[in-house]
Design an enzyme around this catalytic site. Structure first.
Site, short mmCIF file in Angstrom:
data_model
loop_
_atom_site.label_atom_id
_atom_site.label_comp_id
_atom_site.label_asym_id
_atom_site.label_seq_id
_atom_site.Cartn_x
_atom_site.Cartn_y
_atom_site.Cartn_z
N ARG A 76 16.82 -2.04 -0.24
CA ARG A 76 15.69 -2.15 -1.17
C ARG A 76 16.15 -2.00 -2.61
O ARG A 76 15.74 -2.76 -3.49
CB ARG A 76 14.61 -1.12 -0.83
N ASP B 154 9.30 -7.27 2.26
CA ASP B 154 9.31 -6.94 3.68
C ASP B 154 10.71 -6.51 4.04
O ASP B 154 11.67 -7.10 3.56
CB ASP B 154 8.89 -8.15 4.52
N ASN C 41 0.83 -1.20 0.00
CA ASN C 41 0.00 0.00 0.00
C ASN C 41 0.86 1.24 0.00
O ASN C 41 0.37 2.36 0.19
CB ASN C 41 -0.93 0.00 1.23
N LYS D 157 20.65 7.03 -2.09
CA LYS D 157 20.24 5.96 -1.17
C LYS D 157 19.91 4.69 -1.96
O LYS D 157 20.36 3.61 -1.60
CB LYS D 157 19.02 6.41 -0.34
N LYS E 50 6.83 3.04 -3.04
CA LYS E 50 7.45 1.80 -3.53
C LYS E 50 6.88 1.40 -4.88
O LYS E 50 7.58 0.93 -5.77
CB LYS E 50 7.19 0.65 -2.55
N GLY F 241 11.40 6.29 8.35
CA GLY F 241 11.79 5.25 9.30
C GLY F 241 13.06 5.61 10.07
O GLY F 241 13.19 6.71 10.61
N TYR F 242 14.01 4.67 10.08
CA TYR F 242 15.23 4.85 10.86
C TYR F 242 16.32 5.59 10.09
O TYR F 242 17.46 5.66 10.56
CB TYR F 242 15.74 3.47 11.32
P1 IMP Z 1 8.67 -2.19 5.03
O1 IMP Z 1 8.52 -3.66 5.22
O2 IMP Z 1 9.52 -1.83 3.85
O3 IMP Z 1 7.38 -1.44 5.06
O4 IMP Z 1 9.52 -1.66 6.25
C1 IMP Z 1 9.16 -1.93 7.59
C2 IMP Z 1 9.82 -0.93 8.52
O5 IMP Z 1 11.24 -1.08 8.49
C3 IMP Z 1 9.58 0.53 8.16
O6 IMP Z 1 8.37 0.99 8.72
C4 IMP Z 1 10.78 1.21 8.78
O7 IMP Z 1 10.60 1.39 10.15
C5 IMP Z 1 11.89 0.19 8.57
N1 IMP Z 1 12.57 0.42 7.28
C6 IMP Z 1 12.53 -0.38 6.19
N2 IMP Z 1 13.26 0.16 5.18
C7 IMP Z 1 13.76 1.32 5.67
C8 IMP Z 1 14.58 2.33 5.09
O8 IMP Z 1 14.99 2.30 3.92
N3 IMP Z 1 14.89 3.36 5.91
C9 IMP Z 1 14.45 3.46 7.18
N4 IMP Z 1 13.67 2.57 7.75
C10 IMP Z 1 13.33 1.49 7.01
#
Ligand code: IMP
Length: 194
Positions: free
Chosen positions: A180, A69, A9, A174, A13, A152-153
């Site tokens: 990713r 993920d 969602n 990045k 991405k 995120g972080y």
């Molecule tokens: P997702 O599975 O890509 O949605 O990531 C899950 C969680 O991991 C996010 O909500 C962030 O807290 C952390 N995360 C994943 N990828 C990144 C990134 O590229 N930068 C910072 N935090 C990330």
């Protein structure tokens, strides 16, 4: 044209993959197939969660599907927050999650603040076995956030060989080194070679 659903969602991405995929296949969103389900992510690994999401869509909606993920693994915390990265302190609250991470790392010296971001992508095509593509970026966690970009972080993470955080670099910079970016390039390499 071949259609593949990307089970996310996250509009960012989706745009990114559409841009990178070119015109060999059409990337559909969950909205495009009218899937508004709250897809469970209860597995203990990134691969497990990616597979669960892709299966959910393939089994219920009948499309070839890919799902991803990702998260942050911090060595001093035995790999936490890991699959719980998005909800470490509170669901999708970046500021609270970053604050908790800093609190848990209080007193941990710089050389022991090693960490990595990891991504797993799962592709389910027809009846074939699931295929996984992964990417990781090694780095370390600062003791205070820096930068306004990213999510995120990102403000706490500096990749090995860099001095700026992911929140201080451009999106293109990045993508070139990120977990990713690496996983997506591996996926596209496979899809284009098929
Ligand atoms: P997702 O599975 O890509 O949605 O990531 C899950 C969680 O991991 C996010 O909500 C962030 O807290 C952390 N995360 C994943 N990828 C990144 C990134 O590229 N930068 C910072 N935090 C990330």
């Amino acid at each position: 044209m071949k259609k593949i659903v990307f089970a996310t969602n996250n509009a960012h991405k989706l745009d990114e993959l559409r841009r990178m995929a070119g015109d060999r296949f059409e990337i559909l969103s969950l909205k495009d197939i009218r899937c508004f389900d709250d897809i469970p992510e209860n597995e203990t690994t990134f691969e497990g969660n990616a597979l669960a999401k892709a299966r959910w869509v393939r089994d219920r909606y009948g499309y070839d599907c890919l799902a991803d993920d990702s998260g942050l693994e911090v060595d001093a915390l035995d790999g936490a927050p890991g699959v719980l990265s998005a909800r470490f302190a509170a669901e999708h609250d970046d500021a609270a999650n970053n604050k908790l991470l800093l609190a848990k790392l209080q007193g941990v010296p710089a050389q022991k603040r090693t960490a990595r971001f990891r991504t797993a992508i799962c592709l389910l095509e027809g009846d074939a076995e699931p295929r996984f593509f992964s990417g990781a970026v090694e780095g370390r966690i600062l003791d205070a956030p820096r930068g306004e970009g990213g999510f995120g972080y990102d403000p706490l993470f500096v990749a090995d060989g860099y001095t700026r955080t992911f929140a201080e670099t451009s999106a293109a910079e990045k993508d070139a080194v990120s977990h990713r970016g690496r996983a997506v390039r591996a996926l596209l390499h496979y899809l284009h070679a098929e």
